[in-house]
Scaffold this motif. Structure first.
Motif, PDB file in Angstrom:
ATOM      1  N   ASP A   1     -67.794  12.355 -38.172  1.00 37.07           N
ATOM      2  CA  ASP A   1     -66.759  12.864 -37.275  1.00 37.07           C
ATOM      3  C   ASP A   1     -67.276  14.018 -36.414  1.00 37.07           C
ATOM      4  O   ASP A   1     -67.020  14.072 -35.216  1.00 37.07           O
ATOM      5  N   LYS A   2     -68.028  14.939 -37.060  1.00 31.94           N
ATOM      6  CA  LYS A   2     -68.490  16.123 -36.330  1.00 31.94           C
ATOM      7  C   LYS A   2     -69.901  16.476 -36.765  1.00 31.94           C
ATOM      8  O   LYS A   2     -70.208  16.525 -37.953  1.00 31.94           O
TER       9      LYS A   2
ATOM     10  N   LYS B   1     -72.884   7.841 -29.536  1.00 33.34           N
ATOM     11  CA  LYS B   1     -71.468   7.719 -29.164  1.00 33.34           C
ATOM     12  C   LYS B   1     -71.032   6.254 -29.102  1.00 33.34           C
ATOM     13  O   LYS B   1     -69.840   5.959 -29.234  1.00 33.34           O
TER      14      LYS B   1
ATOM     15  N   ALA C   1     -70.425   5.715 -32.860  1.00 33.81           N
ATOM     16  CA  ALA C   1     -69.308   6.533 -33.343  1.00 33.81           C
ATOM     17  C   ALA C   1     -68.605   7.160 -32.136  1.00 33.81           C
ATOM     18  O   ALA C   1     -68.831   8.329 -31.803  1.00 33.81           O
ATOM     19  N   PRO C   2     -67.764   6.403 -31.450  1.00 29.73           N
ATOM     20  CA  PRO C   2     -67.168   6.885 -30.197  1.00 29.73           C
ATOM     21  C   PRO C   2     -66.293   8.126 -30.342  1.00 29.73           C
ATOM     22  O   PRO C   2     -66.070   8.839 -29.363  1.00 29.73           O
ATOM     23  N   ASN C   3     -65.783   8.388 -31.545  1.00 34.52           N
ATOM     24  CA  ASN C   3     -64.916   9.552 -31.741  1.00 34.52           C
ATOM     25  C   ASN C   3     -65.675  10.787 -32.235  1.00 34.52           C
ATOM     26  O   ASN C   3     -65.077  11.839 -32.463  1.00 34.52           O
ATOM     27  N   ALA C   4     -66.972  10.657 -32.412  1.00 33.44           N
ATOM     28  CA  ALA C   4     -67.774  11.774 -32.935  1.00 33.44           C
ATOM     29  C   ALA C   4     -67.853  12.907 -31.912  1.00 33.44           C
ATOM     30  O   ALA C   4     -67.838  12.689 -30.701  1.00 33.44           O
ATOM     31  N   LYS C   5     -67.948  14.135 -32.435  1.00 32.20           N
ATOM     32  CA  LYS C   5     -68.090  15.318 -31.597  1.00 32.20           C
ATOM     33  C   LYS C   5     -69.320  16.108 -32.036  1.00 32.20           C
ATOM     34  O   LYS C   5     -69.650  16.159 -33.221  1.00 32.20           O
TER      35      LYS C   5
ATOM     36  N   ASN D   1     -69.104  13.861 -23.026  1.00 27.92           N
ATOM     37  CA  ASN D   1     -69.435  13.067 -24.217  1.00 27.92           C
ATOM     38  C   ASN D   1     -69.124  13.828 -25.514  1.00 27.92           C
ATOM     39  O   ASN D   1     -69.840  13.744 -26.504  1.00 27.92           O
ATOM     40  N   ASP D   2     -68.028  14.609 -25.475  1.00 27.76           N
ATOM     41  CA  ASP D   2     -67.575  15.356 -26.661  1.00 27.76           C
ATOM     42  C   ASP D   2     -68.635  16.323 -27.177  1.00 27.76           C
ATOM     43  O   ASP D   2     -68.863  16.451 -28.385  1.00 27.76           O
TER      44      ASP D   2
ATOM     45  N   GLU E   1     -59.423  21.312 -31.134  1.00 21.89           N
ATOM     46  CA  GLU E   1     -58.568  20.246 -31.650  1.00 21.89           C
ATOM     47  C   GLU E   1     -57.291  20.110 -30.833  1.00 21.89           C
ATOM     48  O   GLU E   1     -56.626  19.082 -30.875  1.00 21.89           O
TER      49      GLU E   1
ATOM     50  N   ASN F   1     -57.278  20.576 -27.505  1.00 21.97           N
ATOM     51  CA  ASN F   1     -57.742  20.401 -26.119  1.00 21.97           C
ATOM     52  C   ASN F   1     -57.912  21.714 -25.370  1.00 21.97           C
ATOM     53  O   ASN F   1     -57.721  21.780 -24.149  1.00 21.97           O
TER      54      ASN F   1
END
Length: 497
Positions: free
Chosen positions: A409-410, A437, A440-444, A463-464, A483, A485
């Motif tokens: 996730d992070k 990405k 893991a498209p939701n990774a930051k 790209n986060d 978290e 925004n």
């Protein structure tokens, strides 16, 4: 379009916006020489960045640094530098008054003012900016006799000098009496732990045994009467143990250190606990273990309100162990930039139930550690730094995730952000993150910038990818903002001037 530049290792990097560059430089400044930049160069760069930023942003950043990140010198410097570039409208006067929160900061600000304006000898305090004078005048109204006396030191610029220069208006007759005492050098000597021990040190004793007993009793009196503040307690743990204070006094010390309210009120930067912990590692006193346990509990207490993520999210916590990270943050400190990164990383680790931890240099190496032993975890990492070499191949952290197809996730990188590739390939953290990405498209990806050198290995907020700067555990407040925004700059903009 973000301008592509080169970092200090000659590797392509991305230029930060003027706001982000000033933010990262301010919150990572010890004003000592760093690996890539001297303290003087840092000041010159901050001056140039102030010119590129809105004065209101600079003022809010100074307040943020003082009130949220608990820095002392840099907010004073920002206030002085802003006074040299921004005239009128009262902004500087309000800022000076706001960032001065201890009596000695009045003279510290004036000392920097004379330096910044190349004042020397008799002229060093001539022609003070009206806005600086107005702010200092208001600041004089904040403090009582004890606070003035505690910091009335024999320095190049004394409180009396500041009073003559600023001419503050007393708010009542009692304060006028206090100002007159400053002028006549008649402030009552304050009772502090320093004065108590200093007086004892000047006394004569018939034997070394009597002297040891006297110092033991003095430490016990300071502790049991609650005359020893949190910072003083933290800095004197070795002295207290070596004085062989009573069990009752030592229990009180340990209880005070680990008390959640005392920890929150003290506002210590995390590396202060590490410095205290290391001072005790070789103390030949059987009870030192109790104090080490209290320090561990204190750091855990400081992490209790850490925000920005749920305990179950999947994390990678990666610490940069390169040569540039192993430089002391100031000439007198034993704490390195690497230590600050480790402290923040292990605080973060203590709040997670699902974290891969490790360090990178020439290679990336996973080192699993228990979550609730922050200080001992830092020590474990510190003694193993040679296992990965001393380059800054941060890209290998992402490459490892890609090769193993691990969805995270992070990803948290604690570094001076001077990342490069010494392996002779064209792989970069920027290109590999773009690949990751897709997996893991939701990774930051969070870059915790510990040096503020003004360039980023990836494009920020694309790209986060996010950059967070500073040495305080309050940097994790930015995670909470992200978290929702918001960014670090949004937190600064919300400051009421």
């Amino acid at each position: 379009m973000v301008k592509q530049v080169f970092n200090f290792e000659g590797t392509p990097a991305f230029e930060l916006t003027p706001e982000m560059e000033l933010y990262s430089a301010v919150l990572t400044s010890s004003l000592s020489n760093q690996f890539y930049e001297s303290g003087t160069d840092r000041i010159e760069r901050i001056r140039s960045m102030i010119q590129k930023n809105n004065p209101l942003f600079v003022a809010k950043l100074a307040i943020y640094a003082r009130e949220k990140m608990h820095l002392r010198s840099m907010p004073l410097i920002l206030a002085v530098e802003l006074s040299r570039q921004h005239k009128g409208d009262g902004l500087v006067g309000c800022l000076v008054n706001r960032v001065i929160q201890r009596a000695d900061e009045i003279t510290e600000l004036l000392a920097y003012y004379s330096l910044a304006n190349s004042r020397t000898e008799l002229k060093k305090l001539n022609k003070l900016s009206k806005q600086v004078q107005k702010g200092l005048s208001a600041a004089f109204n904040k403090f009582d006799e004890y606070q003035f006396a505690k910091y009335n030191r024999d320095a190049n610029i004394k409180l009396k000098d500041a009073l003559f220069l600023v001419h503050p208006k007393a708010k009542d007759q009692g304060q006028q009496v206090l100002f007159d005492k400053i002028v006549r050098d008649e402030l009552a000597t304050p009772f502090t732990w320093e004065t108590a021990l200093s007086q004892l040190g000047q006394a004569k004793f018939d034997s070394a045994e009597l002297k040891r007993e006297a110092f033991k009793q003095q430490w016990e009196q300071l502790i049991l009467s609650e005359k020893l503040g949190y910072m003083a307690t933290l800095r004197n743990l070795r002295n207290i143990l070596e004085a062989e204070v009573s069990p009752e006094a030592l229990r009180k010390v340990c209880s005070y250190l680990s008390d959640s309210k005392a920890v929150a009120k003290s506002r210590q930067l995390p590396f202060r606990y590490l410095a205290a912990y290391r001072e005790l590692k070789d103390v030949s006193e059987g009870r030192s273990g109790k104090v080490l346990e209290a320090l561990e509990e204190a750091v855990l207490q400081s992490a209790q309100n850490l925000a920005g993520f749920d305990e179950d999210i999947r994390l990678v916590i990666a610490c940069d162990v390169s040569g540039s990270m192993q430089k002391a943050i100031s000439p007198k400190s034993k704490i390195q930039f690497y230590d600050i990164g480790l402290m923040l990383a292990m605080i973060l680790r203590s709040k997670s139930d699902n974290a891969i931890t490790g360090m990178f240099g020439n290679i990336w190496k996973v080192i699993n550690v228990p979550g609730k032993q922050i200080l001992s975890n830092v020590q474990e990492f510190h003694k193993r730094e040679g296992e990965v070499g001393y380059s800054t191949n941060g890209y290998m952290v992402i490459k490892d995730l890609l090769q193993k197809r691990i969805v995270i996730d992070k990803v948290m990188l604690f570094s001076d952000c001077q990342l490069w590739n010494n392996q002779g390939t064209d792989e970069t953290i920027d290109s590999l993150w773009k690949q990751y990405k897709k997996l893991a498209p939701n990774a930051k990806l969070y870059l915790f910038d510990l040096a503020g050198l003004g360039k980023s290995p990836l494009e920020i907020q694309k790209n986060d990818v996010y950059l967070i700067a500073g040495w305080s555990d309050r940097i994790f407040d930015v995670l909470e903002a992200l978290e929702h925004n918001s960014t670090a700059l949004d937190l600064i903009s919300q400051i009421n001037k």
